[in-house]
Design a protein around this motif. Sequence first.
Motif, mmCIF file in Angstrom:
data_model
loop_
_atom_site.group_PDB
_atom_site.id
_atom_site.type_symbol
_atom_site.label_atom_id
_atom_site.label_comp_id
_atom_site.label_asym_id
_atom_site.label_seq_id
_atom_site.Cartn_x
_atom_site.Cartn_y
_atom_site.Cartn_z
ATOM 1 N N PRO A 104 0.805 -1.224 0.000
ATOM 2 C CA PRO A 104 0.000 0.000 0.000
ATOM 3 C C PRO A 104 0.838 1.274 0.000
ATOM 4 N N SER A 105 0.378 2.234 -0.795
ATOM 5 C CA SER A 105 1.096 3.493 -0.943
ATOM 6 C C SER A 105 0.176 4.666 -0.619
ATOM 7 N N VAL A 106 0.790 5.749 -0.164
ATOM 8 C CA VAL A 106 0.018 6.966 0.110
ATOM 9 C C VAL A 106 0.048 7.904 -1.087
ATOM 10 N N SER A 107 0.997 7.702 -2.007
ATOM 11 C CA SER A 107 1.049 8.530 -3.206
ATOM 12 C C SER A 107 1.857 7.829 -4.287
ATOM 13 N N LEU A 108 1.605 8.245 -5.527
ATOM 14 C CA LEU A 108 2.366 7.767 -6.681
ATOM 15 C C LEU A 108 2.703 8.973 -7.535
ATOM 16 N N ASN A 109 3.991 9.144 -7.842
ATOM 17 C CA ASN A 109 4.439 10.282 -8.640
ATOM 18 C C ASN A 109 5.266 9.797 -9.822
ATOM 19 N N LEU A 110 5.090 10.449 -10.954
ATOM 20 C CA LEU A 110 5.879 10.162 -12.132
ATOM 21 C C LEU A 110 7.088 11.096 -12.142
ATOM 22 N N ILE A 111 8.288 10.546 -12.061
ATOM 23 C CA ILE A 111 9.508 11.348 -12.047
ATOM 24 C C ILE A 111 10.425 10.876 -13.177
ATOM 25 N N THR A 112 11.469 11.650 -13.434
ATOM 26 C CA THR A 112 12.462 11.256 -14.430
ATOM 27 C C THR A 112 13.844 11.235 -13.791
ATOM 28 N N LEU A 113 14.571 10.187 -14.048
ATOM 29 C CA LEU A 113 15.954 10.045 -13.610
ATOM 30 C C LEU A 113 16.784 9.609 -14.805
ATOM 31 N N PRO A 142 11.584 7.760 -17.426
ATOM 32 C CA PRO A 142 10.475 7.937 -16.481
ATOM 33 C C PRO A 142 10.388 6.791 -15.468
ATOM 34 N N TYR A 143 10.072 7.167 -14.242
ATOM 35 C CA TYR A 143 9.894 6.184 -13.171
ATOM 36 C C TYR A 143 8.679 6.580 -12.340
ATOM 37 N N TYR A 144 8.025 5.570 -11.788
ATOM 38 C CA TYR A 144 6.991 5.822 -10.782
ATOM 39 C C TYR A 144 7.659 5.740 -9.409
ATOM 40 N N LEU A 145 7.411 6.756 -8.594
ATOM 41 C CA LEU A 145 7.920 6.744 -7.223
ATOM 42 C C LEU A 145 6.735 6.500 -6.290
ATOM 43 N N LEU A 146 6.684 5.296 -5.727
ATOM 44 C CA LEU A 146 5.622 4.943 -4.783
ATOM 45 C C LEU A 146 6.071 5.323 -3.377
#
Length: 252
Positions: free
Chosen positions: A69-78, A82-86
């Motif tokens: 379970p996650s409190v947020s999901l953000n799309l970032i770039t490294l 692109p990556y999802y940061l859970l």
Amino acid sequence: MFWIRKVHKWASVIVGIQLLLWLISGLYFNLMDHNKAQGLSYRSDAQAVVAVDTHRLVEPKMVLGAFKPSVSLNLITLLDKPYYLLTHEKGLYKHLRHDYTLVNAYQGKPVLIDVEFAQRLARESYSGGAQISSTNLLIPPLDDFPKQQNDTWQINFADDITTSVYIEAQSGRLVGHSDEHKRLAEVFFMLHFMDYTNQASFNNIPIKIFAFITLWLTFSGFIWVIDMLKRHKYRPKWKPKSALSTRETTLN
């Protein structure tokens, strides 16, 4: 009364030394190069615009369902990808304790920030030409960033000011740069804010003790003045006018 006077004198020495340190550190703050003091000598903030192919992105709901379970999901770039940061556990500020999972946004697979990944991230933020001399995974507390509470990669560069780049191990976030200029500035910040326990906070134990000593100095000084008044130590000694005339006559 003897001990009050004795402690008062030693307390005044302690307060006087700290006041001198405040003056010296305050002078340094006015003369220092603020960019260097923040560790920005070889830091590059230039970021390329990354074009994300939205058609290839894995559906966020599928990613959320595949992990805890996650409190947020953000799309970032490294590194232009692109990556999802859970975020499973979120602190109030970035440096507070977090629990992340980094997921490849095109494949839906978890990604670990290993040594090679951390080094590439560090090079992206580094504008100097030196080579990497060493890489270490540090567990808090960190000497250069004492507020950071998450495991962090330290990538050291063999340049003229001993630059260290810090990358958060779970998220890939750039914590910051540190070098000889920033470390020198931190010494003066420590002296100015009395942060002798390296808490990176003005609200620390040494400054509370100093406040108590200053309060004691005020009360003991007041008691000492009252005692001096009672013993007539402040009584002015006026010489009689007749005695002065007699002395002048004798001299003549």
